[in-house]
Design a protein around this motif. Structure first.
Motif, PDB file in Angstrom:
ATOM      1  N   SER B  12       0.846  -1.197   0.000  1.00 33.23           N
ATOM      2  CA  SER B  12       0.000   0.000   0.000  1.00 33.23           C
ATOM      3  C   SER B  12       0.876   1.239   0.000  1.00 33.23           C
ATOM      4  CB  SER B  12      -0.933   0.004   1.207  1.00 33.23           C
ATOM      5  OG  SER B  12      -0.220  -0.290   2.374  1.00 33.23           O
ATOM      6  N   PHE B  13       0.395   2.261  -0.688  1.00 27.34           N
ATOM      7  CA  PHE B  13       1.071   3.558  -0.723  1.00 27.34           C
ATOM      8  C   PHE B  13       0.204   4.563   0.029  1.00 27.34           C
ATOM      9  CE2 PHE B  13       2.158   1.661  -4.950  1.00 27.34           C
ATOM     10  CZ  PHE B  13       3.454   1.349  -4.653  1.00 27.34           C
ATOM     11  N   ASP B  14       0.745   5.089   1.110  1.00 28.68           N
ATOM     12  CA  ASP B  14      -0.001   6.082   1.891  1.00 28.68           C
ATOM     13  C   ASP B  14      -1.437   5.636   2.154  1.00 28.68           C
ATOM     14  OD1 ASP B  14       2.096   7.791   2.174  1.00 28.68           O
ATOM     15  OD2 ASP B  14       1.674   8.892   0.331  1.00 28.68           O
ATOM     16  N   THR B  43       0.785  -2.463 -13.220  1.00 34.45           N
ATOM     17  CA  THR B  43       2.166  -1.961 -13.235  1.00 34.45           C
ATOM     18  C   THR B  43       2.867  -2.250 -11.909  1.00 34.45           C
ATOM     19  OG1 THR B  43       1.424  -0.210 -14.710  1.00 34.45           O
ATOM     20  CG2 THR B  43       3.580   0.050 -13.731  1.00 34.45           C
ATOM     21  N   THR B  44       2.122  -2.073 -10.810  1.00 41.08           N
ATOM     22  CA  THR B  44       2.712  -2.360  -9.508  1.00 41.08           C
ATOM     23  C   THR B  44       3.107  -3.826  -9.405  1.00 41.08           C
ATOM     24  OG1 THR B  44       1.229  -0.693  -8.613  1.00 41.08           O
ATOM     25  CG2 THR B  44       2.366  -2.096  -7.035  1.00 41.08           C
ATOM     26  N   THR B  50       9.829  -7.373 -10.669  1.00 40.00           N
ATOM     27  CA  THR B  50      11.159  -6.977 -11.135  1.00 40.00           C
ATOM     28  C   THR B  50      12.013  -6.320 -10.058  1.00 40.00           C
ATOM     29  OG1 THR B  50      10.199  -4.916 -11.938  1.00 40.00           O
ATOM     30  CG2 THR B  50      10.479  -6.669 -13.542  1.00 40.00           C
ATOM     31  N   LYS B  52      11.461  -3.485  -8.333  1.00 41.67           N
ATOM     32  CA  LYS B  52      11.458  -2.035  -8.199  1.00 41.67           C
ATOM     33  C   LYS B  52      10.721  -1.613  -6.931  1.00 41.67           C
ATOM     34  CE  LYS B  52      10.464   2.227 -10.659  1.00 41.67           C
ATOM     35  NZ  LYS B  52       9.600   2.863 -11.635  1.00 41.67           N
ATOM     36  N   THR B  53       9.633  -2.322  -6.638  1.00 42.16           N
ATOM     37  CA  THR B  53       8.857  -2.030  -5.434  1.00 42.16           C
ATOM     38  C   THR B  53       8.911  -3.245  -4.521  1.00 42.16           C
ATOM     39  OG1 THR B  53       7.394  -0.629  -6.715  1.00 42.16           O
ATOM     40  CG2 THR B  53       6.585  -1.368  -4.585  1.00 42.16           C
ATOM     41  N   GLU B  74      17.006  -4.994  -8.519  1.00 47.84           N
ATOM     42  CA  GLU B  74      16.471  -5.116  -9.864  1.00 47.84           C
ATOM     43  C   GLU B  74      17.439  -5.847 -10.774  1.00 47.84           C
ATOM     44  OE1 GLU B  74      16.534  -2.258  -8.063  1.00 47.84           O
ATOM     45  OE2 GLU B  74      15.238  -0.735  -8.964  1.00 47.84           O
ATOM     46  N   ALA B  78      16.976  -9.295 -12.806  1.00 47.67           N
ATOM     47  CA  ALA B  78      17.123  -9.337 -14.262  1.00 47.67           C
ATOM     48  C   ALA B  78      18.121 -10.405 -14.660  1.00 47.67           C
ATOM     49  CB  ALA B  78      17.561  -7.968 -14.780  1.00 47.67           C
ATOM     50  N   ARG B  84      12.042  -7.326 -18.854  1.00 47.74           N
ATOM     51  CA  ARG B  84      10.873  -6.457 -18.810  1.00 47.74           C
ATOM     52  C   ARG B  84      10.895  -5.521 -20.016  1.00 47.74           C
ATOM     53  NH1 ARG B  84       8.974  -2.674 -13.710  1.00 47.74           N
ATOM     54  NH2 ARG B  84       7.127  -1.835 -14.705  1.00 47.74           N
ATOM     55  N   PHE B  86       9.020  -2.110 -21.377  1.00 42.52           N
ATOM     56  CA  PHE B  86       8.168  -1.043 -20.873  1.00 42.52           C
ATOM     57  C   PHE B  86       7.116  -0.653 -21.901  1.00 42.52           C
ATOM     58  CE2 PHE B  86      11.898  -0.903 -18.362  1.00 42.52           C
ATOM     59  CZ  PHE B  86      11.466  -0.537 -17.105  1.00 42.52           C
ATOM     60  N   THR B  90      11.615   2.321 -24.115  1.00 41.40           N
ATOM     61  CA  THR B  90      12.756   2.946 -23.466  1.00 41.40           C
ATOM     62  C   THR B  90      14.022   2.293 -23.980  1.00 41.40           C
ATOM     63  OG1 THR B  90      12.218   1.515 -21.654  1.00 41.40           O
ATOM     64  CG2 THR B  90      11.779   3.832 -21.323  1.00 41.40           C
TER      65      THR B  90
ATOM     66  N   ARG C 262      16.431   1.840 -16.322  1.00 42.82           N
ATOM     67  CA  ARG C 262      16.390   0.912 -17.455  1.00 42.82           C
ATOM     68  C   ARG C 262      17.625   0.005 -17.457  1.00 42.82           C
ATOM     69  NH1 ARG C 262      15.514  -2.457 -20.323  1.00 42.82           N
ATOM     70  NH2 ARG C 262      14.929  -2.524 -22.518  1.00 42.82           N
ATOM     71  N   PHE C 265      17.199  -2.906 -15.251  1.00 42.40           N
ATOM     72  CA  PHE C 265      16.386  -4.002 -15.770  1.00 42.40           C
ATOM     73  C   PHE C 265      17.120  -4.791 -16.846  1.00 42.40           C
ATOM     74  CE2 PHE C 265      12.906  -1.249 -14.122  1.00 42.40           C
ATOM     75  CZ  PHE C 265      12.550  -2.106 -13.109  1.00 42.40           C
ATOM     76  N   GLY C 267      19.970  -5.868 -16.130  1.00 43.39           N
ATOM     77  CA  GLY C 267      20.772  -6.785 -15.332  1.00 43.39           C
ATOM     78  C   GLY C 267      22.102  -6.211 -14.868  1.00 43.39           C
TER      79      GLY C 267
END
Lengths: 644, 243, 414
Positions: B12-14, B43-44, B50, B52-53, B74, B78, B84, B86, B90, C262, C265, C267
């Protein structure tokens, strides 16, 4: 002498001419005693003088004590000696100091009371001064007692307490009496009672009196033997000092230092060698020792004291601190009281430090809040922020050149500093920063360019020396809570200013349309723009606000420090750290950051007051470590918005 | 057997529960589509897998050894084999297509190995570049490519990583119908050897993938099954398709 | 074209290799020219020293470019490493020279000095100014040139390693990191300002231009030797960094600069790469400092005040980021200009009502020109060379480099 004149003045008004005769009459009654007083016999004379209740008595006693009284051998009358010229001395009236004639020097006998008598006179005088109708004179008398406490002062002081009508001085007198009794009281009970009465006192006199009771002397005792007296503790001294004391006490032979060895060797050079060793080989301590030992064996040098001997000598003795005070009960009471006094002192020091920290935090808050606003809303680090502070301060200085009234000039300078700095901020935003949005590192460097240019400009305009920004009189001085806790009014004013701006900002951000828009832009610039908020306008307003506050901070800082072209640069790194530690985009965060840094800096300074450089170093190290654990500061925005 | 097992994660966020006791399993090989309305936690979910969170509770188990991925960086995840892609392409626009691909090719990622290692990637590079149709543009800067080409470059980088699990976020966004077909084919082909999770909005695209579908809503699994199965689920129609 | 570049070590863009060759050739010509001119007495010893120092600054700027222009870490503390390198070598220079003086002084004595007498004499010579004769712990190795040379590398390297590890590990990035590095250098300079720091407080180390063992050599010869040494260091450093930023390492570093999430990700352990770049550049900067201060003759804590590191960034920005030669040119041009203006070399301009004295106005000019470069020529001076080379290159040109790469969401939030 001033005291004398004062007393004279009073005497002149009060004393009728007849009084003079009365005093002279009493003196003539005891003429021999006056001219040649003895410590024991002088009492009768003093008693008579005191009993006479003449206002001129203290004047005479003063002169007598100061050896200014002379006796005319022709008629036996007493005078105060005035100026002497060509062997002729001016005679002053003993009661009122009027010139009443002259006498050849040869005809005058000086009256020279000895030390014991002068103490008795002093005791009598103290009583007079302590009952002087002028409260300032009484305070001076108390101060002089406090400077040189003495057993003889107990009785006059106690006597004067009964008549004292000024509550402040009365308290002072009672405190001083306690101090005197604690040190010189007649009975153990009296002293202990007095010591215990000192428990709440935090002023230096009381502490000095207690530590005086607890004073110790160091003694060297053969190990295992008991000393007489109350042992305070055993000392563990550094080796060299311990041996030095043994030598001083003639309990051990003096050691031979490397320099002495060298000098002895040099004094015994024979044909390029000392005691059979060639000079060239004497380039180590071992070789020199060996040569010295050989010299001492042949009696040409004092015996060498080896390290083992030194250690053995030290081990054979113990070094003890022994109380000078003999009464054990008094020592215990003094110890206990001193302990409680010191706790009290520490508490008060902490409170004083807390006030200092609070005022430092206020300054950091004022210096950093503008930076925090611009950083939070625009993600822009403004390296020229310090120069806006400087601009504010110079604005204050310039205003003072035109408006001589300091209060009025301050009233003008505060809003003007805001306007000047805000205008500069807006100009910078329009001309430079607007073109660099989303490139924070370049903004940082471009604003640094502005910073060095502005600093140099200020130098070119105002010169390199510091310019004063004088505060109005009502801001001078300080609020004294007690002897240890005080704070200058300027710092209080800065604190109030910081509070006012905290309130103002909270109001703007939480209660106004502008604040709503600013918060919207801070949290989501894209969304805010799509809702019709013009981010350009918000950015400009924010910059004006942030820079303007920096200008006001400049006036505040200028009032208690000095105005120089580098003053901004001195605060900029601290301001950055305040923002970073506190957390970006949040007024409370900046407050927390300023509080933490202010308290921390004062705390570290408090631990090692002599070294403020070290304090700053450690504080920065702490901040670097702090960022490790709270990378987003104390008050961090959480959630997806913060993760970007 | 399952390659990835997400077990009871919540975050949970806030105070806002983005993911609520979510469990999810994927086999190797398998093609899976994850759909759901905005704010469903898609996305979460990918962020958590991955690395990130970090979720408040729950486990993410990986591979034969049931390695817990929670708390790993991360980059470590990987390297373990999670790739992943995006939603917005990217790629490193300042660098050439070749440099982009070379960076992605599987190999030792240690700085010193990267600095001193001189390995011959040419064959592999050619192979991937051909597969994504950018062989002729290897020397071009990635920033000079068209949007679709960037998408393909990113897919190429994903392939070069040789992951076991591919998390693909809206791969068809901004593609021409022709490119969409190509993408569908590629994903299907990949899914014969790898585990592929496609997060998608576009129902037509999901239909064309013709695979098992997981519907997320308010951070939890609402329904799971074939496209036809979930589109007939009244709850799904209610929260997602019905609107 | 594609086929031709596919074979061989295709990842080194040719432009970089050419630029490296041109740079090294230009450096060699410059060294020869200065040597000949100095030999002919046409330029003074102090000018040779100035040029030698400038080459050291250029080396520091090249290192700064790698860490900032390529990796995207705007370090505002790299001059701390420069100063540490200077202090490390300065300790040996000062110790060895003091030892020689003390020995010469004691040679006349009847009794030859003992080691402890020698230590005491050296101690009181060096530390007399801060009121002590005790030799601090950190001077333990000062007597040994090899050990102090090791310190030149180890001290900046270790500081960068520890600081960088702490900072990168907690994902401090962007302006936060810049401020943190600034705090680091401020802390260091404040620490060194103390008398009990063991490095002579604000007196710093002095007399460093006298090289022990070369007492009889003239300063003219020494200055040329150091000039060559500085040029060699710059050349080697340039080669080293040109190698680092080419190939896959360079690729990853630039990728970290443009989008570090990026890269994760893909690696790559981003923090390791940042740490690598930060530490390597710190070491090279330390070496540059070790060559600089013997030519400057004196080092004190002012040299590592935060503003010095900002100037380093300014040089790199004016020279042009992301191009090694740009950084070198920026450092050389700006520091020489700065020297010319502040030493009164530039003629004052009389406007009738006001006379512009450049010693007073140079900083204003620098500040303003710096703003202009940032605003209007983000490619810097090096960008001019790009214009020349762009004419020879075919195809579209676009810049996706560091100028657009630093994105705000990354900076503000993490």
């Amino acid at each position: 002498m001033l005291r004398l004149l004062l007393a004279l003045a009073i005497t002149l008004i009060v004393a009728p001419a007849a009084a003079q005769d009365d005093l002279q009459a009493i003196l003539q009654t005891h003429a021999e005693e006056v001219a040649n007083p003895g410590r024991r016999s002088v009492g009768a004379l003093i008693d008579d003088l005191l009993a006479s209740d003449l206002p001129s008595v203290p004047v005479f006693l003063d002169a007598w004590q100061d050896r200014e009284v002379v006796r005319d051998s022709r008629d036996g009358r007493f005078f105060i000696a005035g100026d002497e010229e060509d062997g002729v001395v001016t005679l002053l009236d003993i009661a009122n100091g009027d010139e009443i004639g002259t006498a050849p020097e040869a005809a005058l006998e000086e009256v020279r009371p000895n030390g014991g008598v002068r103490r008795v006179i002093g005791g009598a005088l103290v009583q007079f001064r302590l009952s002087d109708p002028d409260p300032r004179a009484r305070q001076r008398a108390l101060a002089s007692i406090a400077r040189r406490p003495d057993a003889d002062q107990i009785d006059p002081l106690r006597a004067s307490i009964e008549e004292e009508d000024d509550a402040g001085i009365l308290a002072e007198k009672e405190r001083l009496l306690n101090i005197l009794v604690a040190r010189f009281g007649a009975t153990t009970e009296d002293r202990i009672a007095a010591i215990e009465a000192l428990a709440g006192e935090i002023n230096p006199d009381a502490r000095a009196a207690l530590s005086e009771i607890l004073r110790t002397e160091d003694r060297v005792v053969p190990a295992g033997e008991a000393t007489d007296g109350n042992v305070a503790g055993t000392l563990s001294l550094p080796r060299a000092e311990a041996y030095g004391r043994l030598v001083d006490a003639e309990l051990a032979p003096p050691g031979v230092s490397p320099a002495e060895i060298r000098d002895t060797l040099l004094a015994n050079v024979e044909a390029g060698a000392v005691a059979g060793t060639r000079l060239a080989d004497l380039d180590t301590d071992t070789a020199r020792h060996a040569a010295y030992e050989r010299l001492s064996e042949t009696g040409r040098a004092a015996p060498f004291v080896s390290d083992e001997e030194i250690d053995a000598a030290i081990a054979a003795h113990s070094f003890e601190a022994v109380f000078l005070e003999e009464d054990e009960a008094v020592i215990d009471a003094a110890r206990a009281t001193l302990g409680s006094v010191e706790r009290q002192v520490a508490l008060n020091r902490a409170a004083d430090l807390g006030l200092d920290a609070l005022s430092l935090a206020s300054i950091y808050f004022l210096a950093a809040i503008g930076l925090a606003i611009t950083f939070g809303v625009m993600g822009v680090i403004n390296m020229a922020h310090g120069e806006f502070i400087m601009m504010g301060a110079y604005t204050g200085y310039v205003v003072q050149q035109f408006v001589p009234d300091y209060t009025l000039s301050l009233v003008i300078a505060l809003p003007l500093a805001f306007i000047v700095a805000a205008a500069a901020g807006v100009a910078m935003e329009r001309l430079v920063i607007r073109h660099l949005y989303h490139r924070p590192l370049e903004t940082l460097l471009a604003t640094f360019g502005i910073s060095i240019a502005l600093q140099q400009l200020a130098k070119n305009i105002f010169g390199t020396q510091a310019r004063p920004l004088t505060s109005p009189d009502w801001l001078g001085g300080q609020l004294v809570v007690n002897e240890l806790v005080s704070i200058s009014y300027i710092r209080i004013a800065i604190f109030v200013l910081a509070l006012a701006f905290l309130g103002l900002l909270l109001f703007i951000l939480n209660r106004t349309r502008l604040g709503l828009e600013v918060r919207a832009v801070t949290q989501n610039p894209g969304m805010a723009a799509s809702m019709g908020i013009d981010p350009d306008r918000i950015n400009m307003m924010t910059f004006a606000l942030g820079s303007g506050i920096a200008g006001i901070a400049g006036v505040a800082i200028g009032l208690y420090a000095q105005v120089t072209s580098e003053m901004g640069a001195n605060y900029i790194v601290q301001s950055f750290m305040t923002v970073v530690v506190g957390g970006v985009g949040n007024v409370w965060g900046t407050l927390a950051g300023a509080g933490l840094i202010g308290v921390l800096q004062k705390l570290i300074e408090g631990m090692n007051p002599s070294n403020t450089l070290a304090a700053q170093t450690y504080m920065i190290l702490f901040i670097i470590l702090f960022i490790q654990f709270r990378p987003r500061g104390i008050v961090a925005l959480r959630g997806r918005a913060a993760e970007g | 057997m399952s390659l990835l097992e997400v077990d009871g994660i919540s975050v949970s966020f806030d105070g806002f529960r983005a993911i609520n006791n979510l469990s999810f399993t994927i086999e190797e090989p398998e093609l899976r589509a994850v759909i759901g309305p905005n704010g469903a936690g898609k996305t979460t979910f990918m962020d958590i897998v991955t690395g990130k969170t970090r979720p408040d509770t729950g486990k993410v188990l990986w591979g034969e050894d049931n390695l817990n991925l929670i708390g790993r960086s991360e980059s470590a995840i990987a390297r373990a084999g999670v790739g992943r892609k995006f939603q917005k392409p990217t790629v490193f626009e300042d660098q050439s297509v070749r440099e982009n691909l070379a960076m992605a090719i599987k190999g030792d990622r240690n700085p010193f190995a990267v600095l001193f290692g001189r390995r011959d990637d040419a064959a592999r590079l050619t192979e991937i570049a051909t597969e994504i149709g950018l062989f002729g543009r290897l020397g071009r800067k990635a920033g000079e490519l068209s949007h679709g080409q960037k998408q393909w470059l990113e897919i190429g980088m994903l392939l070069a990583q040789e992951p076991r699990l591919l998390l693909v976020d809206e791969p068809a966004a901004g593609m021409t119908p022709e490119e969409r077909t190509q993408t569908t084919d590629l994903l299907k082909r990949l899914a014969t050897r790898h585990a592929v999770v496609v997060v998608e909005h576009d129902m037509d695209f999901v239909r064309r993938l013709d695979c098992r579908v997981t519907v997320l809503h308010e951070g939890r699994v609402l329904a799971e099954g074939s496209v036809d199965h979930v589109t007939q689920n009244p709850e799904v129609i209610d929260v997602y398709l019905g609107r | 074209m594609a086929d031709a570049t596919l074979t061989g070590p295709a990842t080194v863009p040719p432009i970089r290799r050419t630029s490296t060759m041109i740079f090294l050739a230009a450096l060699a010509v410059f060294v020869l020219l200065v040597t000949l001119l100095a030999d002919a007495g046409m330029i003074s010893t102090s000018t040779v020293k100035l040029l030698g120092k400038t080459l050291c600054l250029a080396l520091a700027a090249v290192a700064m470019d790698v860490v900032w222009g390529y990796t995207g870490i705007l370090s505002l503390g790299h001059m701390a490493f420069f100063g540490l390198g200077g202090y490390a070598i300065g300790m040996w220079l000062m110790w060895a020279r003091t030892e020689a003086i003390v020995l010469a002084d004691m040679a006349a004595r009847t009794l030859p000095p003992t080691p402890s007498e020698l230590q005491d004499a050296i101690g009181s010579q060096i530390f007399g100014v801060v009121g002590t004769s005790d030799i601090p712990m950190i001077w333990t190795f000062a007597h040994s040139l090899p050990l102090q040379l090791a310190m030149v590398v180890l001290v900046p390297g270790l500081l960068a390693l520890v600081f960088g590890w702490l900072a990168f590990r907690s994902r401090v990035a962007g302006v936060y990191l810049s401020i943190l590095t600034q705090a680091m250098t401020l802390a260091l300079s404040l620490y060194l300002f103390q008398n009990d720091s063991g490095l002579r407080g604000n007196n710093g180390l002095s007399g460093l231009q006298n090289i022990p063992g070369f007492e009889t050599t003239s300063q003219a010869t020494i200055s040329i030797a150091f000039f060559w040494g500085s040029a060699l260091a710059l050349g080697l450093g340039y080669l080293l960094f040109a190698w680092v930023v080419s190939g896959r390492m360079g690729s990853v570093l630039r990728a970290v600069r443009d989008d570090e999430a990026r890269v994760r990700f893909l690696g790559y352990h981003v923090e390791s790469f940042k740490l690598f770049a930060f530490t390597l550049t710190a070491i090279v900067t330390g070496i540059a400092g070790a060559l600089y201060y013997p030519q400057a003759g004196i080092i004190n804590p002012n040299e590592i005040a935060p503003v010095a590191s900002i100037y380093l960034a300014v040089w790199v920005a004016i020279g042009g980021r992301g191009r090694l030669y740009g950084a070198a040119i920026g450092a050389i041009v700006v520091s020489l200009l700065s020297n010319w203006f502040t030493s009164g070399g530039a003629p004052d301009i009389d406007l009738g009502i006001y006379e512009i004295r450049w010693t007073e106005w140079w900083l204003v000019l620098l500040g303003v020109s710096f703003i202009c470069v940032t605003l209007f020529a983000p490619q810097g001076l090096g960008g001019l060379f790009d214009l020349l080379s762009a004419r020879r290159r075919s195809g579209r040109r676009a810049s996706y480099g560091p100028d657009t790469g630093a994105k705000r969401p990354e900076e503000g939030a993490e």
